[in-house]
Design a protein around this motif. Sequence first.
Motif, PDB file in Angstrom:
ATOM      1  N   LEU A  17      38.017  -5.767  18.987  1.00  0.00           N
ATOM      2  CA  LEU A  17      37.563  -6.664  17.920  1.00  0.00           C
ATOM      3  C   LEU A  17      36.849  -5.813  16.877  1.00  0.00           C
ATOM      4  CD1 LEU A  17      36.000  -9.495  20.122  1.00  0.00           C
ATOM      5  CD2 LEU A  17      38.321  -9.426  19.167  1.00  0.00           C
ATOM      6  N   SER A  18      37.327  -5.830  15.655  1.00  0.00           N
ATOM      7  CA  SER A  18      36.719  -5.000  14.619  1.00  0.00           C
ATOM      8  C   SER A  18      36.464  -5.830  13.370  1.00  0.00           C
ATOM      9  CB  SER A  18      37.616  -3.805  14.286  1.00  0.00           C
ATOM     10  OG  SER A  18      38.901  -4.235  13.884  1.00  0.00           O
ATOM     11  N   VAL A  19      35.458  -5.410  12.619  1.00  0.00           N
ATOM     12  CA  VAL A  19      35.064  -6.119  11.408  1.00  0.00           C
ATOM     13  C   VAL A  19      34.331  -5.136  10.498  1.00  0.00           C
ATOM     14  CG1 VAL A  19      32.838  -6.894  12.312  1.00  0.00           C
ATOM     15  CG2 VAL A  19      34.010  -8.291  10.606  1.00  0.00           C
ATOM     16  N   GLY A  20      34.350  -5.385   9.211  1.00  0.00           N
ATOM     17  CA  GLY A  20      33.628  -4.533   8.271  1.00  0.00           C
ATOM     18  C   GLY A  20      32.234  -5.066   7.989  1.00  0.00           C
ATOM     19  N   THR A  21      31.285  -4.178   7.816  1.00  0.00           N
ATOM     20  CA  THR A  21      29.903  -4.627   7.581  1.00  0.00           C
ATOM     21  C   THR A  21      29.723  -5.255   6.204  1.00  0.00           C
ATOM     22  OG1 THR A  21      29.214  -2.439   6.782  1.00  0.00           O
ATOM     23  CG2 THR A  21      28.958  -2.884   9.140  1.00  0.00           C
TER      24      THR A  21
ATOM     25  N   MET B 206      39.474  -3.597   5.616  1.00  0.00           N
ATOM     26  CA  MET B 206      39.595  -3.456   7.070  1.00  0.00           C
ATOM     27  C   MET B 206      41.032  -3.207   7.510  1.00  0.00           C
ATOM     28  SD  MET B 206      37.205  -3.144   9.207  1.00  0.00           S
ATOM     29  CE  MET B 206      38.362  -3.329  10.564  1.00  0.00           C
ATOM     30  N   VAL B 207      41.968  -3.905   6.910  1.00  0.00           N
ATOM     31  CA  VAL B 207      43.353  -3.768   7.352  1.00  0.00           C
ATOM     32  C   VAL B 207      43.890  -2.370   7.078  1.00  0.00           C
ATOM     33  CG1 VAL B 207      44.417  -4.609   5.214  1.00  0.00           C
ATOM     34  CG2 VAL B 207      45.584  -4.958   7.409  1.00  0.00           C
ATOM     35  N   HIS B 208      43.310  -1.664   6.085  1.00  0.00           N
ATOM     36  CA  HIS B 208      43.760  -0.306   5.794  1.00  0.00           C
ATOM     37  C   HIS B 208      43.465   0.648   6.953  1.00  0.00           C
ATOM     38  CE1 HIS B 208      43.214  -1.383   1.256  1.00  0.00           C
ATOM     39  NE2 HIS B 208      44.302  -1.897   1.767  1.00  0.00           N
ATOM     40  N   GLU B 209      42.493   0.296   7.787  1.00  0.00           N
ATOM     41  CA  GLU B 209      42.157   1.142   8.932  1.00  0.00           C
ATOM     42  C   GLU B 209      43.322   1.275   9.903  1.00  0.00           C
ATOM     43  OE1 GLU B 209      39.137   2.955   9.740  1.00  0.00           O
ATOM     44  OE2 GLU B 209      39.187   2.669   7.559  1.00  0.00           O
ATOM     45  N   LEU B 210      44.136   0.243   9.987  1.00  0.00           N
ATOM     46  CA  LEU B 210      45.268   0.298  10.919  1.00  0.00           C
ATOM     47  C   LEU B 210      46.390   1.183  10.392  1.00  0.00           C
ATOM     48  CD1 LEU B 210      45.818  -0.963  13.709  1.00  0.00           C
ATOM     49  CD2 LEU B 210      47.159  -2.729  12.555  1.00  0.00           C
ATOM     50  N   GLY B 211      46.360   1.490   9.103  1.00  0.00           N
ATOM     51  CA  GLY B 211      47.379   2.359   8.532  1.00  0.00           C
ATOM     52  C   GLY B 211      46.901   3.777   8.296  1.00  0.00           C
ATOM     53  N   ARG B 212      45.719   4.100   8.815  1.00  0.00           N
ATOM     54  CA  ARG B 212      45.121   5.421   8.592  1.00  0.00           C
ATOM     55  C   ARG B 212      45.149   6.221   9.879  1.00  0.00           C
ATOM     56  NH1 ARG B 212      40.011   7.449   8.870  1.00  0.00           N
ATOM     57  NH2 ARG B 212      39.065   5.448   9.428  1.00  0.00           N
ATOM     58  N   GLU B 213      45.755   7.407   9.830  1.00  0.00           N
ATOM     59  CA  GLU B 213      46.017   8.176  11.050  1.00  0.00           C
ATOM     60  C   GLU B 213      44.769   8.502  11.851  1.00  0.00           C
ATOM     61  OE1 GLU B 213      49.169  11.239  11.410  1.00  0.00           O
ATOM     62  OE2 GLU B 213      49.272  11.021   9.221  1.00  0.00           O
ATOM     63  N   ASP B 214      43.659   8.784  11.175  1.00  0.00           N
ATOM     64  CA  ASP B 214      42.454   9.208  11.886  1.00  0.00           C
ATOM     65  C   ASP B 214      41.498   8.043  12.156  1.00  0.00           C
ATOM     66  OD1 ASP B 214      41.812   8.813   9.254  1.00  0.00           O
ATOM     67  OD2 ASP B 214      40.582  10.616   9.048  1.00  0.00           O
TER      68      ASP B 214
ATOM     69  N   PRO C 277      39.771   4.966  14.293  1.00  0.00           N
ATOM     70  CA  PRO C 277      39.533   4.575  15.685  1.00  0.00           C
ATOM     71  C   PRO C 277      40.465   3.458  16.149  1.00  0.00           C
ATOM     72  CG  PRO C 277      37.450   4.834  14.539  1.00  0.00           C
ATOM     73  CD  PRO C 277      38.526   4.928  13.496  1.00  0.00           C
ATOM     74  N   LEU C 278      40.935   2.623  15.228  1.00  0.00           N
ATOM     75  CA  LEU C 278      41.860   1.564  15.615  1.00  0.00           C
ATOM     76  C   LEU C 278      43.197   2.138  16.068  1.00  0.00           C
ATOM     77  CD1 LEU C 278      41.224  -1.155  12.879  1.00  0.00           C
ATOM     78  CD2 LEU C 278      40.495  -1.167  15.258  1.00  0.00           C
ATOM     79  N   VAL C 279      43.667   3.144  15.354  1.00  0.00           N
ATOM     80  CA  VAL C 279      44.904   3.813  15.771  1.00  0.00           C
ATOM     81  C   VAL C 279      44.683   4.506  17.111  1.00  0.00           C
ATOM     82  CG1 VAL C 279      46.575   5.606  15.183  1.00  0.00           C
ATOM     83  CG2 VAL C 279      45.723   4.062  13.402  1.00  0.00           C
ATOM     84  N   ASP C 280      43.555   5.142  17.267  1.00  0.00           N
ATOM     85  CA  ASP C 280      43.239   5.797  18.548  1.00  0.00           C
ATOM     86  C   ASP C 280      43.226   4.792  19.693  1.00  0.00           C
ATOM     87  OD1 ASP C 280      42.980   8.220  17.249  1.00  0.00           O
ATOM     88  OD2 ASP C 280      40.790   8.116  17.113  1.00  0.00           O
TER      89      ASP C 280
END
Length: 270
Positions: A210-214, A250-258, A260-263
């Motif tokens: 579960l992730s969210v932006g501050t 927030m959704v851009h985090e899933l498209g970024r290689e480095d 934590p969501l991808v990890d």
Amino acid sequence: MVKTNQFNLRLRHPDYQKYLDINERESLRVKKSYSCHLDQKYGLDVLQAMDIFPSNVENAPVLVFIHGGYWRALDKRSYQFVAEPFVKNNFTVCVINYRLIPSVNMETVLLDVSNALIWIREQIVRYNGNPNKLVLSGHSAGGHLALMTYLMNETLRSSIRAICSLSGIFDLDPIKNSYLNEVLQLNDHDVENYSIINKDLSVVKCPVSLSVGTNETEFFIEQSNSLYEENKSVADMEYKAYKHLNHYQMVHELGREDSPLVDFVLEHTN
């Protein structure tokens, strides 16, 4: 009634268009850079379709992405960018569409997502995917659909290795009591049956992120944080608040290689 600015993200972030432009630009780039099969049908309606980015190797894990838009808007073509870090790691990626409210109701939206997953499990081997290594991911309303689909479909659960919900919505009651319900037309039955906070999450046997932006509204922060606090003792859950990110970022985090969501996804499909 929750204040409008908790839900009206364009009002909250007047520069929202620049984030939508990033989605479009990056999705176009990814679509041109990688092999893809667009608008693969899983039903008869034009929105019962998905874009598939196949792995270059057989028997690959499969990431499924479900877009948001308060169950009433947006389209998969703006989220093809999430495929890149996963295709690079030998995943097959499916970015799905579903019919939108008010053309259908919430029950039918969930049925569409379920049918998309059934199709994926039956057909994804044709795209080098392993039908028993699925990861469900979604943003905003898509985060709700990912977890709710798992809860509603016992026969699919054994195929799902992890769930990744970004800025998810888990309590539909505030939505029903907001201006959004002029279109959504949620009723008490919908709130009771399709609010994840009302469900027994001990049945979830895969890891959940579960992730969210501050920099999101208090509503979105509370949705993820409360679900985590109430269920961390009965389910394998992690909660992460991303500093300085808003709902659109927030959704851009899933498209970024480095990211934590991808990890998280890679860790739970090895």
